[in-house]
Each structure stands twice: as structure tokens, then as C-alpha cells.
Design a protein around this motif. Structure first.
Motif, PDB file in Angstrom:
ATOM      1  N   GLU A  62     -82.712 -13.547  97.815  1.00  0.00           N
ATOM      2  CA  GLU A  62     -81.344 -13.954  97.504  1.00  0.00           C
ATOM      3  C   GLU A  62     -81.097 -13.869  95.997  1.00  0.00           C
ATOM      4  N   THR A  63     -79.968 -13.304  95.623  1.00  0.00           N
ATOM      5  CA  THR A  63     -79.608 -13.190  94.210  1.00  0.00           C
ATOM      6  C   THR A  63     -79.227 -14.556  93.659  1.00  0.00           C
ATOM      7  N   LYS A  64     -79.735 -14.871  92.473  1.00  0.00           N
ATOM      8  CA  LYS A  64     -79.479 -16.178  91.873  1.00  0.00           C
ATOM      9  C   LYS A  64     -79.075 -16.016  90.410  1.00  0.00           C
ATOM     10  N   GLY A  65     -78.770 -17.133  89.782  1.00  0.00           N
ATOM     11  CA  GLY A  65     -78.495 -17.152  88.354  1.00  0.00           C
ATOM     12  C   GLY A  65     -77.124 -16.627  87.998  1.00  0.00           C
ATOM     13  N   GLU A  66     -77.034 -16.082  86.789  1.00  0.00           N
ATOM     14  CA  GLU A  66     -75.758 -15.602  86.274  1.00  0.00           C
ATOM     15  C   GLU A  66     -75.223 -14.426  87.082  1.00  0.00           C
ATOM     16  N   VAL A  67     -76.134 -13.576  87.560  1.00  0.00           N
ATOM     17  CA  VAL A  67     -75.690 -12.430  88.368  1.00  0.00           C
ATOM     18  C   VAL A  67     -74.957 -12.923  89.603  1.00  0.00           C
ATOM     19  N   ARG A  68     -75.504 -13.947  90.240  1.00  0.00           N
ATOM     20  CA  ARG A  68     -74.850 -14.495  91.437  1.00  0.00           C
ATOM     21  C   ARG A  68     -73.495 -15.091  91.086  1.00  0.00           C
ATOM     22  N   ALA A  69     -73.395 -15.765  89.943  1.00  0.00           N
ATOM     23  CA  ALA A  69     -72.123 -16.373  89.551  1.00  0.00           C
ATOM     24  C   ALA A  69     -71.079 -15.325  89.207  1.00  0.00           C
ATOM     25  N   ARG A  70     -71.490 -14.253  88.533  1.00  0.00           N
ATOM     26  CA  ARG A  70     -70.554 -13.210  88.158  1.00  0.00           C
ATOM     27  C   ARG A  70     -70.073 -12.397  89.359  1.00  0.00           C
ATOM     28  N   LEU A  71     -70.896 -12.305  90.390  1.00  0.00           N
ATOM     29  CA  LEU A  71     -70.532 -11.551  91.590  1.00  0.00           C
ATOM     30  C   LEU A  71     -70.131 -12.483  92.722  1.00  0.00           C
ATOM     31  N   ASP A  72     -69.533 -13.607  92.375  1.00  0.00           N
ATOM     32  CA  ASP A  72     -69.135 -14.585  93.393  1.00  0.00           C
ATOM     33  C   ASP A  72     -68.080 -14.024  94.332  1.00  0.00           C
ATOM     34  N   ASP A  73     -67.280 -13.058  93.851  1.00  0.00           N
ATOM     35  CA  ASP A  73     -66.243 -12.485  94.703  1.00  0.00           C
ATOM     36  C   ASP A  73     -66.810 -11.580  95.786  1.00  0.00           C
ATOM     37  N   MET A  74     -68.108 -11.265  95.731  1.00  0.00           N
ATOM     38  CA  MET A  74     -68.732 -10.425  96.750  1.00  0.00           C
ATOM     39  C   MET A  74     -69.023 -11.189  98.034  1.00  0.00           C
ATOM     40  N   GLY A  75     -68.861 -12.495  98.016  1.00  0.00           N
ATOM     41  CA  GLY A  75     -69.102 -13.286  99.211  1.00  0.00           C
ATOM     42  C   GLY A  75     -70.494 -13.890  99.222  1.00  0.00           C
ATOM     43  N   ASP A  76     -70.801 -14.577 100.310  1.00  0.00           N
ATOM     44  CA  ASP A  76     -72.107 -15.222 100.443  1.00  0.00           C
ATOM     45  C   ASP A  76     -73.191 -14.203 100.774  1.00  0.00           C
ATOM     46  N   HIS A  77     -74.428 -14.668 100.691  1.00  0.00           N
ATOM     47  CA  HIS A  77     -75.604 -13.878 101.052  1.00  0.00           C
ATOM     48  C   HIS A  77     -75.713 -12.619 100.196  1.00  0.00           C
ATOM     49  N   LEU A  78     -75.491 -12.759  98.892  1.00  0.00           N
ATOM     50  CA  LEU A  78     -75.718 -11.646  97.980  1.00  0.00           C
ATOM     51  C   LEU A  78     -77.225 -11.468  97.834  1.00  0.00           C
ATOM     52  N   THR A  79     -77.702 -10.247  98.041  1.00  0.00           N
ATOM     53  CA  THR A  79     -79.131  -9.973  98.150  1.00  0.00           C
ATOM     54  C   THR A  79     -79.571  -8.999  97.068  1.00  0.00           C
ATOM     55  N   SER A  80     -80.745  -9.255  96.503  1.00  0.00           N
ATOM     56  CA  SER A  80     -81.355  -8.338  95.541  1.00  0.00           C
ATOM     57  C   SER A  80     -82.289  -7.390  96.293  1.00  0.00           C
ATOM     58  N   ILE A  81     -82.117  -6.109  96.066  1.00  0.00           N
ATOM     59  CA  ILE A  81     -82.960  -5.109  96.726  1.00  0.00           C
ATOM     60  C   ILE A  81     -83.532  -4.166  95.677  1.00  0.00           C
ATOM     61  N   PHE A  82     -84.685  -3.610  95.988  1.00  0.00           N
ATOM     62  CA  PHE A  82     -85.343  -2.653  95.104  1.00  0.00           C
ATOM     63  C   PHE A  82     -85.427  -1.317  95.822  1.00  0.00           C
ATOM     64  N   ILE A  83     -84.857  -0.287  95.208  1.00  0.00           N
ATOM     65  CA  ILE A  83     -84.892   1.071  95.757  1.00  0.00           C
ATOM     66  C   ILE A  83     -85.954   1.856  95.004  1.00  0.00           C
ATOM     67  N   PRO A  84     -87.081   2.196  95.637  1.00  0.00           N
ATOM     68  CA  PRO A  84     -88.141   2.902  94.923  1.00  0.00           C
ATOM     69  C   PRO A  84     -87.828   4.388  94.791  1.00  0.00           C
ATOM     70  N   THR A  85     -88.392   4.985  93.762  1.00  0.00           N
ATOM     71  CA  THR A  85     -88.315   6.434  93.621  1.00  0.00           C
ATOM     72  C   THR A  85     -89.449   7.075  94.411  1.00  0.00           C
ATOM     73  N   VAL A  86     -89.249   8.301  94.821  1.00  0.00           N
ATOM     74  CA  VAL A  86     -90.215   9.007  95.662  1.00  0.00           C
ATOM     75  C   VAL A  86     -90.806  10.151  94.848  1.00  0.00           C
ATOM     76  N   PRO A  87     -92.144  10.345  94.853  1.00  0.00           N
ATOM     77  CA  PRO A  87     -93.149   9.578  95.614  1.00  0.00           C
ATOM     78  C   PRO A  87     -93.809   8.469  94.806  1.00  0.00           C
ATOM     79  N   ASN A  88     -93.231   8.076  93.668  1.00  0.00           N
ATOM     80  CA  ASN A  88     -93.807   7.047  92.809  1.00  0.00           C
ATOM     81  C   ASN A  88     -92.997   5.766  92.960  1.00  0.00           C
ATOM     82  N   PRO A  89     -93.431   4.839  93.821  1.00  0.00           N
ATOM     83  CA  PRO A  89     -92.630   3.638  94.065  1.00  0.00           C
ATOM     84  C   PRO A  89     -92.738   2.581  92.975  1.00  0.00           C
ATOM     85  N   THR A  90     -93.519   2.843  91.909  1.00  0.00           N
ATOM     86  CA  THR A  90     -93.611   1.859  90.838  1.00  0.00           C
ATOM     87  C   THR A  90     -92.352   1.825  89.983  1.00  0.00           C
TER      88      THR A  90
END
Length: 271
Positions: free
Chosen positions: A174-202
Motif C-alpha cells: 500500500e502506498t503511504k506518506g506524502e505520495v499517498r496524500a498527493r494522490l488522494d484523488d485517485m481513490g482508496d487502495h493506492l498500490t505501489s508496484i515495481f515493474i522490472p526490466t527484462v532480463p535484468n530485474p534489478t
């Protein structure tokens, strides 16, 4: 003469086209001896390399950092009659360090321990240069350990970088902190996701999206990592509800067919 040419052309056309003759559309190229050796070599590398790299990394771990920690703990122990036993048993220093860390964790969970730890943290934070380094690592470890029970436990699909194009992402939490406050208009359950690059997921991209825009997958994080590493060539097996139902029906039909001759033999004997 013209009839002979037409016959040859028809034969050649039939050899090229499977719909007009017996010849295949594309003739398979015969593999040479050296090509076969190279193919076998690559197959061997695919088996040996993961095993060798894993053994090598663990060898470096136990002969490098772990050995240094073991020697450091043994040197810091007070003198006593147990020195011979401590020096003989390998890894006893690492075990003692592990026990000490557990005791520190137990101490940090009570009121008295927390007061002492806060006093020590204030001491570190009072030094100008030390407080920056200490604050950075403190935030990293607190964030990682606090969310370890939820981080990277789910794999999802998300539309990125445009509508209609889907990529695989790891759900951070779950997204928290200032990012969550600034994106309050996006609604509830704002989620942080990581999209890896291929083939190096680091390396990859950190996105903040509503959870409703994610399509959660059933595959595990380890299976998703294999998909990323292999450029999508290795995919875990998956059977949806319809496929599972078809398999059960096939097994039931097979069982009925096996029992049918037995019924016939029983009824024929009664008759």
C-alpha cells in the motif's frame, strides 16, 4: 517436349507445396556435427552454470563475510577456560552473533530496552556526518522489515506504458506518506508496484496505481522472476477452472470405460 516440362514443373511445385504433393513446405536443414556439439554444450551450460554459480556464491559467503564475523566474535569473547572449545568448533562465532541479535531484539521490544535504544539513536543523530549515514540505513531496514510480510508477495499485470500493452509487475504494498496524500484523488487502495526490466530485474520502474487497475496473477514471485529472467520463454503451468473441469470429466469417462467390461461380464454370468 512441352508436356515433359509441364510434368517437371508440376513435380517441383508438388515438392514445394504440401497441398499439391508429398514434399514438405520447408525442408528441415540437417544439423552438422559441430552444430550438434554446440547445442549439447549450451544444454550442458544451462545445467552446470546455475549449480556452479550457487556453490561459488555460498563458498564466498562462508569463506568471506561469515568467516570474518566468526573470527571477530571469537576475538571479542572474554578470556576463559572455554577458549579451546570455541576455537575448535567452526562457526561458533556466527552462532553466538545470531543469539546476541535475537537477545537485542527481545531487549528492544520492552519499555526499558526501547528507552536505551532511543538514547543511543539520539547520540548517533547528534553527530553531523554520522546521522546522515545512520538515518539512511535506519529508514531502509525499518521499511524493509516492517513490510516484509507483504512486500513482493503478489504478481500482477498492469497496462504500461500505454493502454492495451500489459507488463508484469511485483506488488510492493500500500502506498503511504506524502505520495499517498498527493494522490488522494485517485481513490482508496493506492498500490505501489515495481515493474522490472527484462532480463535484468534489478532495475525497473516504481509506479503508484489504484489496485483496481491491477490484474492479480496466481503465480508466485519465484515463478514470475523465472519468466522475467527467461524473456518469457519459461512460463509456469496454469489450468483455469474450465480446463480443470475438462480434466475431471476425462478422468471420470476413463474410469467408466474401465468398469464397463466388468459389468458386462457380471451380467452375462447372471444370465
Amino acid at each position: 517436349m512441352s508436356d515433359e516440362n509441364e510434368a517437371k514443373s508440376r513435380e517441383s511445385a508438388g515438392a514445394r507445396n504440401p497441398l499439391g504433393g508429398e514434399g514438405p513446405l520447408i525442408q528441415p536443414k540437417k544439423q552438422s556435427f559441430f552444430a550438434g556439439l554446440w547445442s549439447n554444450f549450451l544444454a550442458g551450460v544451462a545445467v552446470v552454470a546455475p549449480i556452479g554459480i550457487t556453490i561459488w556464491l555460498f563458498y564466498l559467503l562462508f569463506t568471506g563475510p561469515m568467516a570474518n564475523l566468526d573470527a571477530f566474535v571469537k576475538r571479542t569473547l572474554p578470556a576463559g577456560n572455554y577458549e579451546t572449545v570455541v576455537q575448535v568448533i567452526p562457526g561458533i562465532g556466527v552462532l553466538l552473533a545470531f543469539i546476541v541479535i535475537i537477545l537485542v531484539g527481545v531487549f528492544a521490544k520492552n519499555i526499558i530496552g526501547r528507552s536505551f535504544i532511543r538514547a543511543g539513536e539520539r547520540l548517533f543523530e547528534s553527530v553531523p556526518v554520522v546521522r546522515n549515514v545512520f538515518g539512511f540505513f535506519k529508514n531502509v531496514f525499518e521499511t524493509a522489515l516492517r513490510q516484509s510480510d507483504r512486500s513482493f508477495k503478489e504478481v500482477a499485470l498492469v497496462e504500461y506504458p500505454r493502454t492495451g500493452a500489459w507488463v508484469m509487475a511485483f506488488v510492493v504494498g500500500e502506498t503511504k506518506g506524502e505520495v499517498r496524500a498527493r494522490l488522494d484523488d485517485m481513490g482508496d487502495h493506492l498500490t505501489s508496484i515495481f515493474i522490472p526490466t527484462v532480463p535484468n530485474p534489478t532495475s525497473g520502474f516504481l509506479l503508484f496505481v489504484p489496485r483496481k487497475d491491477l490484474r492479480i496473477l496466481k503465480m508466485t514471485v519465484e515463478e514470475a522472476a523465472k519468466v522475467v529472467f527467461s524473456l518469457g520463454l519459461v512460463t509456469p503451468e496454469y489450468a483455469d477452472g474450465a480446463e480443470a473441469a475438462r480434466r475431471l470429466e476425462a478422468l471420470a469417462e476413463e474410469a467408466r470405460n474401465e468398469k464397463a467390461p466388468l459389468r458386462k461380464r457380471l451380467f452375462s454370468k447372471k444370465a
